[in-house]
Design an enzyme around this catalytic site. Sequence first.
Site, PDB file in Angstrom:
ATOM      1  N   HIS A 112      -2.998  -0.329  -2.441  1.00 16.71           N
ATOM      2  CA  HIS A 112      -4.214   0.375  -2.047  1.00 16.71           C
ATOM      3  C   HIS A 112      -5.264   0.269  -3.154  1.00 16.71           C
ATOM      4  CE1 HIS A 112      -5.883   3.400   0.752  1.00 16.71           C
ATOM      5  NE2 HIS A 112      -6.488   3.906  -0.300  1.00 16.71           N
ATOM      6  N   ASP A 158       0.842  -1.202   0.000  1.00 16.70           N
ATOM      7  CA  ASP A 158       0.000   0.000   0.000  1.00 16.70           C
ATOM      8  C   ASP A 158       0.877   1.252   0.000  1.00 16.70           C
ATOM      9  OD1 ASP A 158      -1.795   2.089   0.572  1.00 16.70           O
ATOM     10  OD2 ASP A 158      -3.071   0.803   1.795  1.00 16.70           O
TER      11      ASP A 158
END
Length: 231
Positions: free
Chosen positions: A200, A169
């Site tokens: 993400h 992420d």
Amino acid sequence: MSTLTIDALDESGSFSAYVARPEGTPRAAIIVIQEIFGVNPGIRQKCDGWAAKGYLAVAPDLFWRLQPGIELDADVPEQFQQALDWMGKFDQDQGVADIESTIQAVRAELGGGAVGAVGFCLGGRLAYMTAARTDIDASVGYYAVGIDGLLDEKHAIAKPLMLHIPEADHFVSPEVQAKMHQGLDDHPKVTLYDYPGEDHGFAAEMGKRRSEAAAQLADQRTADFFAQHLG
């Protein structure tokens, strides 16, 4: 498209929520908490998916105090920047209060019964805050941001919470992920799942961010979690 009008707890106004209804009596309700892109087609599709599983699904427009009806596309750079700007102006404490008023409205709609929440990105953070600050029956956060700054609220989490953490992420560093594990791994109500190599937005319903296998795995874990804790 079905909508519900919800009065804010502070009596400052009312806001709309997208509603997807199941066939027959709902087994429970799930509040779908938006990303920074508003209640857009992807969030509405999340609701439709939960309704197909027998839940009453509701996505409140949490940006209504800034501008009602914001819908943005994560794959359009200008709109992505607009979303970041909106997030910078958004009052998260008021957002949780609006989620609380949504919980009350949904319970009234159900005539009682269990209510869960699932959020994504900003919504994942708000799902954690909802677990700590409201009486929601179960919560799930996907790629929640800034949880390391909220760990002092973990003692207030009294109902089950699940967090999906993509290890790649680019909004949540490995150091922050480590703090999440250090702070929450031993919490009796919290379950964390890591997704190696995922970034993400991997469970977005549509667009370039989606990673199919990881999205399906996380969504199945979420479905099993809600089946266990909501009915």
